[in-house]
Design a protein around this motif. Structure first.
Motif, PDB file in Angstrom:
ATOM      1  N   LEU A   1       0.835  -1.201   0.000  1.00  0.00           N
ATOM      2  CA  LEU A   1       0.000   0.000   0.000  1.00  0.00           C
ATOM      3  C   LEU A   1       0.867   1.247   0.000  1.00  0.00           C
ATOM      4  N   GLU A   2       0.254   2.348  -0.413  1.00  0.00           N
ATOM      5  CA  GLU A   2       0.915   3.664  -0.392  1.00  0.00           C
ATOM      6  C   GLU A   2       0.165   4.582   0.551  1.00  0.00           C
ATOM      7  N   LEU A   3       0.897   5.395   1.278  1.00  0.00           N
ATOM      8  CA  LEU A   3       0.279   6.396   2.140  1.00  0.00           C
ATOM      9  C   LEU A   3       0.122   7.710   1.384  1.00  0.00           C
ATOM     10  N   GLY A   4      -0.836   8.516   1.824  1.00  0.00           N
ATOM     11  CA  GLY A   4      -0.961   9.870   1.291  1.00  0.00           C
ATOM     12  C   GLY A   4      -2.225  10.150   0.510  1.00  0.00           C
ATOM     13  N   TYR A   5      -2.947   9.120   0.102  1.00  0.00           N
ATOM     14  CA  TYR A   5      -4.185   9.357  -0.640  1.00  0.00           C
ATOM     15  C   TYR A   5      -5.111   8.145  -0.511  1.00  0.00           C
ATOM     16  N   GLU A   6      -6.385   8.374  -0.850  1.00  0.00           N
ATOM     17  CA  GLU A   6      -7.400   7.322  -0.787  1.00  0.00           C
ATOM     18  C   GLU A   6      -8.267   7.426  -2.040  1.00  0.00           C
TER      19      GLU A   6
ATOM     20  N   GLU B   1     -10.715   6.505  -8.495  1.00  0.00           N
ATOM     21  CA  GLU B   1     -10.447   7.942  -8.525  1.00  0.00           C
ATOM     22  C   GLU B   1     -10.067   8.413  -7.122  1.00  0.00           C
ATOM     23  N   ILE B   2      -9.088   9.300  -7.060  1.00  0.00           N
ATOM     24  CA  ILE B   2      -8.658   9.826  -5.758  1.00  0.00           C
ATOM     25  C   ILE B   2      -9.777  10.665  -5.144  1.00  0.00           C
ATOM     26  N   THR B   3     -10.148  10.313  -3.912  1.00  0.00           N
ATOM     27  CA  THR B   3     -11.215  11.034  -3.211  1.00  0.00           C
ATOM     28  C   THR B   3     -10.690  11.826  -2.009  1.00  0.00           C
ATOM     29  N   GLU B   4      -9.561  11.394  -1.473  1.00  0.00           N
ATOM     30  CA  GLU B   4      -8.960  12.084  -0.329  1.00  0.00           C
ATOM     31  C   GLU B   4      -7.451  12.148  -0.546  1.00  0.00           C
ATOM     32  N   LYS B   5      -6.853  13.287  -0.160  1.00  0.00           N
ATOM     33  CA  LYS B   5      -5.410  13.432  -0.318  1.00  0.00           C
ATOM     34  C   LYS B   5      -4.837  14.159   0.897  1.00  0.00           C
ATOM     35  N   TYR B   6      -3.738  13.641   1.411  1.00  0.00           N
ATOM     36  CA  TYR B   6      -3.057  14.288   2.534  1.00  0.00           C
ATOM     37  C   TYR B   6      -2.064  15.292   1.964  1.00  0.00           C
TER      38      TYR B   6
ATOM     39  N   ILE C   1       6.300  -6.935   8.256  1.00  0.00           N
ATOM     40  CA  ILE C   1       5.948  -5.555   7.867  1.00  0.00           C
ATOM     41  C   ILE C   1       7.211  -4.834   7.404  1.00  0.00           C
ATOM     42  N   ASN C   2       7.132  -4.273   6.207  1.00  0.00           N
ATOM     43  CA  ASN C   2       8.274  -3.545   5.645  1.00  0.00           C
ATOM     44  C   ASN C   2       7.831  -2.130   5.273  1.00  0.00           C
ATOM     45  N   VAL C   3       8.626  -1.143   5.644  1.00  0.00           N
ATOM     46  CA  VAL C   3       8.296   0.263   5.346  1.00  0.00           C
ATOM     47  C   VAL C   3       9.413   0.869   4.512  1.00  0.00           C
ATOM     48  N   GLU C   4       9.035   1.525   3.386  1.00  0.00           N
ATOM     49  CA  GLU C   4      10.010   2.179   2.502  1.00  0.00           C
ATOM     50  C   GLU C   4       9.673   3.657   2.383  1.00  0.00           C
ATOM     51  N   TYR C   5      10.675   4.507   2.563  1.00  0.00           N
ATOM     52  CA  TYR C   5      10.485   5.946   2.397  1.00  0.00           C
ATOM     53  C   TYR C   5      11.239   6.372   1.137  1.00  0.00           C
ATOM     54  N   LYS C   6      10.499   6.557   0.045  1.00  0.00           N
ATOM     55  CA  LYS C   6      11.112   7.076  -1.185  1.00  0.00           C
ATOM     56  C   LYS C   6      10.311   8.303  -1.606  1.00  0.00           C
ATOM     57  N   GLU C   7       9.853   8.338  -2.863  1.00  0.00           N
ATOM     58  CA  GLU C   7       8.990   9.452  -3.268  1.00  0.00           C
ATOM     59  C   GLU C   7       7.695   9.411  -2.469  1.00  0.00           C
ATOM     60  N   LYS C   8       7.207   8.183  -2.263  1.00  0.00           N
ATOM     61  CA  LYS C   8       6.019   7.987  -1.440  1.00  0.00           C
ATOM     62  C   LYS C   8       6.349   6.941  -0.382  1.00  0.00           C
ATOM     63  N   CYS C   9       5.617   6.981   0.702  1.00  0.00           N
ATOM     64  CA  CYS C   9       5.830   5.989   1.763  1.00  0.00           C
ATOM     65  C   CYS C   9       5.047   4.735   1.408  1.00  0.00           C
ATOM     66  N   LYS C  10       5.770   3.622   1.254  1.00  0.00           N
ATOM     67  CA  LYS C  10       5.135   2.355   0.894  1.00  0.00           C
ATOM     68  C   LYS C  10       5.292   1.350   2.028  1.00  0.00           C
ATOM     69  N   ILE C  11       4.243   0.570   2.243  1.00  0.00           N
ATOM     70  CA  ILE C  11       4.227  -0.446   3.296  1.00  0.00           C
ATOM     71  C   ILE C  11       3.835  -1.778   2.674  1.00  0.00           C
ATOM     72  N   SER C  12       4.454  -2.855   3.126  1.00  0.00           N
ATOM     73  CA  SER C  12       4.047  -4.190   2.684  1.00  0.00           C
ATOM     74  C   SER C  12       4.043  -5.135   3.883  1.00  0.00           C
TER      75      SER C  12
ATOM     76  N   GLY D   1      -3.857   8.648   9.955  1.00  0.00           N
ATOM     77  CA  GLY D   1      -4.257  10.033   9.709  1.00  0.00           C
ATOM     78  C   GLY D   1      -3.739  10.618   8.415  1.00  0.00           C
ATOM     79  N   VAL D   2      -3.254   9.766   7.475  1.00  0.00           N
ATOM     80  CA  VAL D   2      -2.671  10.283   6.234  1.00  0.00           C
ATOM     81  C   VAL D   2      -3.254   9.597   4.984  1.00  0.00           C
ATOM     82  N   TYR D   3      -4.260   8.753   5.175  1.00  0.00           N
ATOM     83  CA  TYR D   3      -4.908   7.992   4.101  1.00  0.00           C
ATOM     84  C   TYR D   3      -3.973   6.919   3.518  1.00  0.00           C
ATOM     85  N   ALA D   4      -4.568   5.934   2.856  1.00  0.00           N
ATOM     86  CA  ALA D   4      -3.784   4.858   2.238  1.00  0.00           C
ATOM     87  C   ALA D   4      -4.582   4.211   1.120  1.00  0.00           C
TER      88      ALA D   4
END
Length: 338
Positions: free
Chosen positions: A78-83, A92-97, A161-172, A195-198
């Protein structure tokens, strides 16, 4: 192979569905390749999802409910920052942090793990659940959103659980869940908790109950092996399945129907088997059962009969206990009987 019913065996194929194809199209392509009369699947995967799909072939389709209600395991990204409205990248993007996502790895891991156990989950609008006879995704496509009742589901485990911080924050992570769990909704809820959408970007089903993706085969692999066999043998196995049945079963990794059932096995004579097949009730002695005290009314068993030619015991179907007498058990055939 279209229009022909050449593949007569009942059983399952563990198909590794590729991303981009619907479950319906995937299983029907397999049906066309092998020439079976019927196919079904035990739990759909969205086109964006990939991985393990249990394909029931011919009369194994009778047991779709049995296979569909089993626990499952997924690999999730998943990606953080939008829903989005579909909770995945198809929508379609409905929410964006708008701010910088400043959540620590420890905070993310804690939030993800907090969903382990029994939780109440609201199904996504883009799902096949019916309300008043209409599927939710059909309403969603019309721009209609309806209130959905939260359902109790169980998240048995979340691991790796793996967390990557690049252009976007990705979790797997991997997660084992109860039947009926929507991973897209889980991803949405994780984003809301942080609190940042996903939004879900990848989903791979890796297990269904005892069945593992490692045992599966893809449509691409099946077609490649059939083409290779044609080149080496000079024959088209696919076009002559009736004469190459064992080869085709090997290529598609076919599992006979008895693998579906977890019932105790009992053997009966040819004579009693024929009576069962004709719908009659038969009596068998207590010694046929491993633990007679566990034999109860309506309990199901797998029936086997010895083949006099091969000396091997062959699976013949399912029987049910009608009554337990003083020294005999009364059995009758169930709906699946060869």
């Amino acid at each position: 192979m279209k229009g022909n019913s050449i593949f007569k065996s009942d059983g399952i194929v563990l198909l590794n569905k590729s991303r981009g194809i619907s479950s319906f199209k995937a299983i029907n392509k397999l049906k066309w390749i092998i020439g079976s009369s019927k196919v079904g699947h035990a739990g759909t995967l969205d086109p964006i999802a990939e991985g393990l799909l249990i394909v029931m072939v011919n009369n194994a389709t009778k047991f779709s409910d049995n296979l569909m209600k089993r626990d499952k395991e997924y690999f999730v990204e998943l990606e953080l920052g939008y829903e989005t409205d579909t909770y995945d990248t198809e929508g379609e993007i409905t929410e964006k942090y708008e701010g910088n996502i400043d959540v620590s790895t420890e905070g993310i891991i804690e939030a993800v793990n907090s969903f382990t156990g029994e939780i109440m989950q609201v199904p996504p609008m883009y799902s096949a659940i019916k309300i008043n006879g209409e599927k939710l995704y059909e309403l969603a496509r019309k721009g209609i959103e309806v209130e959905r009742e939260a359902r109790k589901v169980k998240i048995y485990s979340i691991r790796e659980i793996n967390v990557e911080y690049k252009e976007k924050c990705k979790i797997s992570f991997y997660t084992e869940v109860s039947s009926g769990t929507y991973i897209r909704s889980l991803v949405r809820d994780i984003g809301r908790k942080l609190g940042v959408y996903a939004t879900m970007t990848k989903l791979v089903r890796t297990k269904i109950d005892k069945y593992n993706i490692k045992e599966s085969v893809s449509l691409e692999e099946i077609e490649e092996k059939l083409d290779k066999d044609k080149e080496t043998s000079g024959e088209n196995v696919c076009k002559d399945i009736s004469n190459n049945m064992e080869k085709v079963k090997e290529i598609i990794k076919f599992k006979n129907i008895e693998c579906i059932f977890n019932y105790e096995k009992i053997s009966v004579s040819e004579e009693k088997y024929k009576k069962l097949k004709n719908g009659m009730t038969v009596l068998v002695g207590f010694k046929k059962f491993k633990e007679i005290h566990t034999v109860t009314e309506n309990k199901l068993y797998c029936i086997y009969v010895k083949n006099e030619m091969t000396e091997q015991k062959e699976f013949k179907g399912i029987v049910k206990v009608i009554r337990k007498g003083h020294d005999k058990v009364y059995l009758k055939r169930e709906k699946y009987f060869i």
